[in-house]
Design a protein around this motif. Structure first.
Motif, short mmCIF file in Angstrom:
data_model
loop_
_atom_site.label_atom_id
_atom_site.label_comp_id
_atom_site.label_asym_id
_atom_site.label_seq_id
_atom_site.Cartn_x
_atom_site.Cartn_y
_atom_site.Cartn_z
N GLY A 161 0.70 -1.19 -0.26
CA GLY A 161 -0.07 -0.14 -0.04
C GLY A 161 0.63 1.41 0.08
N ASP A 162 1.92 1.39 -0.55
CA ASP A 162 2.90 2.52 -0.58
C ASP A 162 2.02 3.67 -1.33
OD1 ASP A 162 4.87 1.15 0.57
OD2 ASP A 162 5.99 0.85 -1.21
N ASP A 163 1.97 4.84 -0.92
CA ASP A 163 1.56 6.07 -1.59
C ASP A 163 2.33 6.43 -2.75
OD1 ASP A 163 -0.23 5.97 0.43
OD2 ASP A 163 0.45 7.71 1.55
N PHE A 164 1.47 7.10 -3.67
CA PHE A 164 2.41 7.55 -4.74
C PHE A 164 1.38 8.72 -5.32
CE2 PHE A 164 -0.48 4.23 -6.54
CZ PHE A 164 -1.12 4.85 -7.60
N VAL A 165 2.11 9.81 -6.13
CA VAL A 165 1.25 10.84 -6.60
C VAL A 165 1.14 10.86 -8.07
CG1 VAL A 165 1.60 13.25 -6.90
CG2 VAL A 165 2.60 12.09 -4.87
N VAL A 166 -0.05 11.23 -8.39
CA VAL A 166 -0.44 11.28 -9.86
C VAL A 166 -0.98 12.51 -10.16
CG1 VAL A 166 -0.89 8.81 -10.03
CG2 VAL A 166 -2.74 10.58 -9.43
N ASP A 167 -0.77 13.15 -11.17
CA ASP A 167 -1.31 14.26 -11.79
C ASP A 167 -2.49 14.35 -12.62
OD1 ASP A 167 0.90 15.42 -10.84
OD2 ASP A 167 2.19 15.61 -12.71
N ARG A 168 -3.72 15.04 -12.30
CA ARG A 168 -4.81 14.97 -13.01
C ARG A 168 -4.97 16.37 -13.82
NH1 ARG A 168 -9.75 13.59 -14.38
NH2 ARG A 168 -11.68 14.61 -13.58
N ARG A 169 -5.11 16.45 -15.21
CA ARG A 169 -5.05 17.31 -16.05
C ARG A 169 -6.48 17.58 -16.52
NH1 ARG A 169 -0.03 15.16 -16.51
NH2 ARG A 169 1.84 16.80 -15.87
N ARG A 170 -6.99 18.65 -16.41
CA ARG A 170 -8.47 18.76 -17.13
C ARG A 170 -8.39 20.22 -17.79
NH1 ARG A 170 -12.35 18.52 -12.12
NH2 ARG A 170 -10.53 19.26 -11.04
N PRO A 171 -8.86 20.07 -19.01
CA PRO A 171 -8.90 21.17 -19.99
C PRO A 171 -9.28 22.65 -19.22
CG PRO A 171 -9.95 19.42 -21.04
CD PRO A 171 -9.71 19.16 -19.77
#
Length: 891
Positions: free
Chosen positions: A108-118
């Protein structure tokens, strides 16, 4: 609100159908485990601000928290019950697809994701998850949580940028920024320390603070740091630091404590180099001191009558302000061609002797250079300076540096201002400028005193002949009489009148008359003793004072000698002229006669010599003494004349030559004596002057005339009146106040009353005539210079005195139309007056030719017997009311 397909019956049914298993009991057990997991997830979601979603064992989204939907920006229907490949939004599908990573990784290691919306900023989400298993380890799905860390990451970036900016500011600051711990050990120092103190920052960190301080100031500086460590909130401290190269600099240190919850653990300091600021501040203080010294010298220069006192003060000021041990004023003696010390401060005898030079301009010395070029000469080290080989004596005194500046008086070198030190030093431009200012003040003071002395000499000497005038003669005569009274000797006074002087003036002109008077003066000077005084009393009258005589026989012998001086002709520019002199002699009787008595007696004897044929001398005797007695009786009756109402005022009209109308009058005094009848003013005015009665009589005339003109101005508002003022009146200190009071009582406007003053009165006036006339004008009087052209200093008076009108003497008016020279003189006077914005009144007009000439020359006003004799107030009032005649005449 939790959105879950497992809560409703339909959702439960779907979930059971979706679960594959060999037996119902297995399916049921799994459902029970999954339901427990769902309940736990819902409970966790309600307690946390993080978003959460649950995947079943087929990796379908079976539950999503409200926080997760808000983070993702979608509705629940978009995700619930959908497999990953069923999500239509590509970006959202890519994002949600990553939720299986915890499952696939098995942790269950945390990780970062980017969310891009127009159209929206990039969103940063931190994801984490864990598998859902039964108690026996069977996998039944996965729980995934998410956290929006966009604001945190932004704050972290800003903090990092701020820290980087602060680091750059600290490292690029010109001030030295440093910290030390509570043991006064350096813990940080920026790079500015290398520029300010000359050693790298790395060498400062870890060193005791005391090693970075000036040895002479370390204890005081550490005391300031310890005061801040002890609880002082802030402290500004100024001190001196030593650079790595051994030079000292002035600094200002701002100390503040470093503290946490446990208290102060160190000190932070900002050190600024204020050397240039202190130097500029010191220079401002020095400049202020220089300006103050020059201003004080300037003030003293106006106060002091003796320039050598100011020179002494100037040497002290130069030495004090420029921090010089010695300074001098060296006066140049033109006759001896030598420099002599006139004043000094701190200069010993050896230094004074070294500075006093013979033929200084020819010397190869700094003083010679200053005199030759007329500019400052300075040296910083006389031992090494090869220019001044003539300063050997100065070198022997130990002088190393110095400066010398010329003192100029009316464009000529008066001397030098010099300053010296036995230390090597440079003189900058501001110091040289200060010394020049001091030299200029000294030069101006010397010039002022010289001019004042010259003015006094001119005031006490006749400008035409250079002889002493009446004032100086009377002063010397009083001294002689006082000495005669002490030693029992005799003093003699000889009055000498040039015979036929008017005829010579008329024949050859006034220039020849002046030439004759100057030649007579020169002949008298050469024929008398050096101790005797020859003076000119005025006009063609000279006087000689001889003291230390044995008796009358010595005086008679000298009178005979004086008579013989007129045998030879006088050689003038117009040729040789022969004339004689009438001489009166009065001798004090063992010092019993007063100065005024002697001059009066000699004058009486001279007039008797004139009456008896001229070209001779007469000794004052009993007959003349009897006449003097008559003058005494005249003075006695004159004393009572005012109280007995024996005076009256008559008025001679003054005519405007353009309109030919009477515009004013001159008030003239008459004495109606009960026994002698009308006494001529020529007789009683001198007696009134001598006795002092003229002061009271003059005030009576002013009141009488002003009261009369006030009545006339009711009908003729522009009418003006003038009154003669005597020397004794001018000598009265309160005359201006009396005039102002009389004008106020009569309600006369300023300028209505004119005061006529002769040049001789101004010459003999005590005090400063300029001040007297200025006060009279301020009192409201109009000032007229009477008998203009007959005195000695007419042109200088026009320049110096606040005059309004000139009255041309009748001697010049007499020749108008007949003598070209008189016409030229009158024309010149009128033109000069016009240039100086002065009005002109011509006196003694007796012919129509004179009147026409004056009109043609644009003279402003005239008076004389042709126009009217002096008349009573009633007669003048009648004239003022008669406008039928263009030119008013009285027979």
């Amino acid at each position: 609100m939790l959105i879950s397909a497992a809560i409703t019956p339909v959702a439960i049914a779907v979930a059971l159908l979706a679960i594959a298993g060999p037996a119902l009991w297995v399916l049921r057990r799994r459902w029970v485990d999954f339901r427990v997991a769902m309940e736990r997830a819902q409970a966790m979601s309600g307690l946390s601000a993080e978003g959460m979603l649950v995947l079943n064992e087929r990796e379908q989204i079976s539950w999503v928290s409200d926080a997760a939907l808000e983070m993702l920006g979608v509705d629940g229907e978009v995700l619930l019950g959908r497999a990953l490949d069923e999500i239509e939004d590509d970006e959202l599908r890519r994002l949600v697809a990553r939720v299986d990573l915890p499952v696939s990784r098995g942790h269950g290691d945390d990780f970062v994701v980017d969310r891009r919306r127009p159209g929206l900023p990039t969103q940063h989400l931190c994801l984490g998850g864990a598998e859902l298993r039964t108690a026996d380890g069977r996998y039944i799905g996965a729980a995934v949580w998410m956290r929006d860390i966009t604001s945190r990451l932004r704050d972290e970036r800003r903090l990092k940028a701020s820290e980087e900016q602060y680091r750059r500011l600290v490292e690029t600051a010109q001030e030295v920024i440093w910290t030390c711990d509570d043991q006064c050990v350096m813990t940080f120092c920026n790079q500015a320390v290398e520029d300010v103190l000359g050693f790298p920052a790395a060498q400062a960190v870890g060193r005791p603070l005391s090693e970075c301080l000036h040895p002479d100031r370390a204890e005081a500086d550490l005391g300031a740091v310890r005061a801040v460590l002890a609880g002082r909130p802030r402290m500004e401290h100024e001190t001196t630091l030593r650079r790595a190269d051994g030079t000292d600099i002035e600094v200002s240190i701002d100390l503040v404590p470093l503290a946490d919850e446990d208290g102060v653990f160190g000190v932070s300091g900002i050190t600024r180099d204020v050397t240039a600021h202190r130097r500029a501040e010191t220079e401002r203080e020095r400049a202020s001191a220089r300006h103050a010294a020059v201003a004080e010298l300037g003030r003293r220069a106006l106060e002091l009558a003796e320039p050598y006192v100011l020179m002494q003060e100037a040497t002290r000021a130069l030495a004090r302000v420029l921090d010089l041990p010695a300074s001098l004023v060296l006066e140049l003696d033109p006759e001896a061609d030598a420099l002599r010390a006139a004043a000094s401060a701190g200069a010993d005898d050896a230094l004074v002797a070294a500075c006093e030079l013979q033929r200084p301009a020819e010397q190869t010395s700094h003083a010679g250079l200053a005199l030759r070029v007329g500019a400052p000469a300075t040296f910083s080290d006389l031992r090494a300076d090869t220019r001044f080989t003539g300063d050997g004596a100065l070198r022997e005194t130990g002088v190393r540096s110095g400066l010398a500046l010329p003192i100029l008086v009316r464009g000529r070198t008066f001397g030098l201002l010099a300053g010296y030190s036995r230390q090597v030093r440079l003189f900058d431009s501001s110091e040289i400028a200060f010394a020049e200012s001091v030299a200029n003040v000294v030069g101006s003071a010397v010039e002022r005193v010289q001019l004042e002395r010259a003015d006094r000499e001119r005031a006490l000497h006749d400008q035409l002949t250079g002889l002493p005038n009446r004032s100086l003669f009377m002063d010397r005569l009083r001294g002689s009489v006082a000495r005669a009274r002490r030693d029992g000797s005799h003093t003699a006074v000889f009055t000498i009148g040039v015979d036929s002087f008017k005829l010579i003036n008329d024949e050859f002109g006034h220039g020849a008359g002046d030439d004759l008077l100057a030649t007579v003066a020169q002949r008298l000077r050469t024929e008398v003793r050096a101790a005797d005084t020859v003076a000119r009393l005025g006009g063609d009258e000279f006087v000689l004072l001889c003291e230390g005589l044995a008796g009358e026989h010595d005086a008679i012998a000298l009178a005979e000698k004086l008579t013989g001086l007129w045998t030879d002709p006088f050689v003038l520019a117009v040729g040789e002229v022969f004339t004689t002199a009438s001489i009166g002699v009065a001798v004090s009787e063992a010092g019993t006669a007063g100065a005024d008595d002697l001059l009066r007696d000699a004058d009486g004897a001279m007039h008797r010599a004139k009456r008896r044929g001229r070209g001779r001398f007469e000794l004052f005797d009993e007959e003349l003494r009897a006449r003097a007695g008559e003058r005494i009786r005249l003075a006695r009756d004159l004393h009572r004349a005012l109280e007995r109402d024996q005076f009256r005022v008559v008025y001679q009209p003054v005519v405007d030559l353009q309109t030919r109308q009477v515009v004013g009058a001159e008030a003239l005094l008459r004495w109606e004596h009960p026994e002698w009848g009308t006494v001529s003013p020529m007789e009683f005015i001198p007696a009134a002057e001598e006795s002092g009665e003229i002061v009271a009589i003059g005030e009576w005339v002013l009141r009488e005339a002003c009261g009369q003109v006030a009545r006339w101005q009711e009908r003729w508002p522009e009418f003006r009146l003038s009154v003669n003022v005597s020397g004794r009146q001018i000598a009265e200190p309160n005359l201006p106040e009396r005039v102002a009071l009389i004008l106020d009582e009569a309600r006369l406007a300023p300028g209505t009353l004119g005061l006529e003053i002769t040049e001789s009165v101004l010459m003999e006036a005590d005090g400063d005539p300029e001040v007297i006339l200025a006060r009279l004008r301020d009192a409201g009087a109009h000032l007229l210079l009477d008998d203009f052209g007959t005195g000695y200093s007419s042109l200088s008076y026009l320049k110096r005195f606040p005059l309004d009108t000139l009255k041309i003497d009748r001697s010049f008016v007499d020749g108008l139309g007949e003598e070209d020279e008189d016409s030229a003189i009158v024309a010149a006077i009128v033109q000069l007056a016009s240039t100086l914005d002065l009005k002109v009144v011509a006196e003694g007009v007796e012919t129509t030719v004179q009147l026409d000439q004056l009109s043609a020359l644009h003279c402003d006003y005239a008076q004389g017997y042709l126009l009217s004799r002096p008349i009573t107030a009633d007669a003048l009032e009648a004239l003022l009311g008669d406008t039928s005649q263009p030119l008013l005449r009285v027979a």
